[in-house]
Write a protein that holds these residues in place. Structure first.
Motif, mmCIF file in Angstrom:
data_model
loop_
_atom_site.group_PDB
_atom_site.id
_atom_site.type_symbol
_atom_site.label_atom_id
_atom_site.label_comp_id
_atom_site.label_asym_id
_atom_site.label_seq_id
_atom_site.Cartn_x
_atom_site.Cartn_y
_atom_site.Cartn_z
ATOM 1 N N ASP A 219 -3.629 -2.750 8.360
ATOM 2 C CA ASP A 219 -4.968 -2.256 8.019
ATOM 3 C C ASP A 219 -5.170 -0.862 8.617
ATOM 4 O O ASP A 219 -5.570 0.078 7.927
ATOM 5 N N ARG B 1 0.847 -1.199 0.000
ATOM 6 C CA ARG B 1 0.000 0.000 0.000
ATOM 7 C C ARG B 1 0.883 1.250 0.000
ATOM 8 O O ARG B 1 1.314 1.707 1.047
ATOM 9 N N ILE C 184 -7.634 0.953 -1.214
ATOM 10 C CA ILE C 184 -7.636 0.502 0.188
ATOM 11 C C ILE C 184 -8.904 0.944 0.912
ATOM 12 O O ILE C 184 -9.159 0.537 2.028
ATOM 13 N N ASP D 140 -4.788 3.293 6.577
ATOM 14 C CA ASP D 140 -5.823 4.338 6.526
ATOM 15 C C ASP D 140 -5.243 5.666 7.005
ATOM 16 O O ASP D 140 -5.495 6.727 6.421
HETATM 17 MN MN MN Z 1 -8.844 -1.236 5.875
#
Ligand code: MN
Ligand code: IPM
Length: 357
Positions: A248, A106, A280, A252
């Motif tokens: 995760d 990411r 994402i 963000d």
């Molecule tokens: Mn997420």
């Protein structure tokens, strides 16, 4: 060349953002002489409605028969009260597992001309930010033992965080390979002051790097401190490797620091070239169907597919440049809009980016 792409539109804004990415891919195909065949499959809430389960076998088969997979997003209010194992999210976790996609990359970067959209003070982001989060994707608490029950009259629930050394080593390899081409620094995020699984994680990443990548510096940062450092000084980070749940959460945060979660794409890969590429962010049911969502994360996810699954580096760069040009020309979806720029809908943004190719 001909490429077969499975498209999992999913729920909420999923179909809108996938359509935008397909428009851009078609333009790439026309310009560079590739044929992209798209086959759509159900996942998440729409699959529950049609097949009674979030990940029908036909979807798994379609993905495994494809050259690569593009995914929109899953979930929505309609399915929020379903029990854990039949929720839309279970479809996404299931396809990641079924395809063996343990490595989720990411990249949170601050785009030129988008510093205004960052909530941080200009001084903190003026020299650019590019954090590549390498998230372990098929282990940890997402896939550990779950339990619900009643003990001594009290209802309880538990989720187990568990990692094996091979699971940690293979994600660390990905982080080291990336860092070797960049800063030669890997930051590993854990909670080793409390969690046993983090202590194994920490020991393993150091031993692995020392043995296989002696030139790479590995630095440990506790996850709570990491959450703070990302807003305090995001420019200090390059490659960051971490567990499924920490990745995760931190991705963000990193996304928002660079402007909007609507800009961040991700690739999920395992031991083959067949990957799954998705934004994402989630399905944003509150703005679904209104043509106001940001398709850029999904368009960039499609670009990552070209680069990482099909080795089409020039085509990848063409999409990245087309996005930058749309931003340079002042086009902004609502999530990245600031006064003085041109507010643009999802479909229009896709058209502009495709037109820039
Ligand atoms: Mn997420
Ligand atoms: C993500 C999402 C998913 C995750 C959800 C929808 C299951 O938040 O891709 O980051 O937690 O992995």
């Amino acid at each position: 060349m001909k490429y077969n792409i499975a498209v999992l539109d999913g729920d909420g804004i999923g179909p809108e953002i996938c359509a935008a990415a397909i428009e851009v891919l078609d333009k790439i195909g026309a310009k560079y002489g590739h044929v992209f065949n798209f086959k759509h499959y159900y996942i998440g809430g729409c699959a529950i409605d049609k097949f009674g389960e979030p990940l029908p076998q036909s979807t798994i088969d379609g993905c495994l028969a494809s050259d690569s997979v593009l995914l929109g997003a899953v979930g929505g209010y309609k399915w929020d009260d379903l029990p854990g194992d039949s929720r839309p999210e279970k479809g996404l976790l299931g396809i990641r597992k079924a395809m063996g996609l343990y490595s989720n990359i990411r990249p949170a970067k601050l785009w030129k001309n988008l510093a205004d959209a960052s909530p941080l003070k200009p001084a903190l982001v003026k020299n650019g930010v590019e954090i590549i989060i390498v998230r372990e994707l098929t282990g940890g608490i997402y896939f550990g033992k779950r339990e619900r029950g009643v003990e001594n009259g009290a209802e309880f629930a538990s989720d187990e965080e568990r990692y094996t050394v091979p699971e940690i080593e293979r994600i660390m390899r990905i982080a080291c390979e990336l860092a070797a081409k960049r800063s030669k620094r890997v930051v590993s995020v854990d909670k080793a002051n409390v969690l046993e699984s983090s202590r194994l994680w920490r020991k393993t990443v150091h031993e692995y790097a020392k043995k296989h990548f002696p030139d790479i510096t590995v630095e440990d940062v506790l996850v709570d401190n990491m959450a703070m450092q990302i807003v305090k000084n995001p420019a200090q980070f390059d490659v960051v490797v971490t567990s499924n749940i920490f990745g995760d959460i931190l991705s963000d945060e990193a996304a928002q620091v660079t402007g909007s979660i609507g800009m961040l794409a991700s690739s999920s890969l395992g031991d083959t070239k067949r990957g799954l590429y998705e934004p994402i962010h989630g399905s944003a049911p509150d703005i679904a169907g209104k043509d106001i969502c940001n398709p850029i994360a999904t368009i960039l996810a499609a670009a990552m597919m070209l680069r990482d699954s099909f080795s089409l580096t020039e085509e990848y760069a063409a999409i990245e440049n087309a996005v930058q040009r749309a931003l340079d020309d002042g086009y902004r979806t609502a999530d990245i809009y600031v006064e003085g720029t041109k507010k643009t809908g999802c479909r229009e943004m896709a058209k502009i980016i495709a037109g820039n190719i």
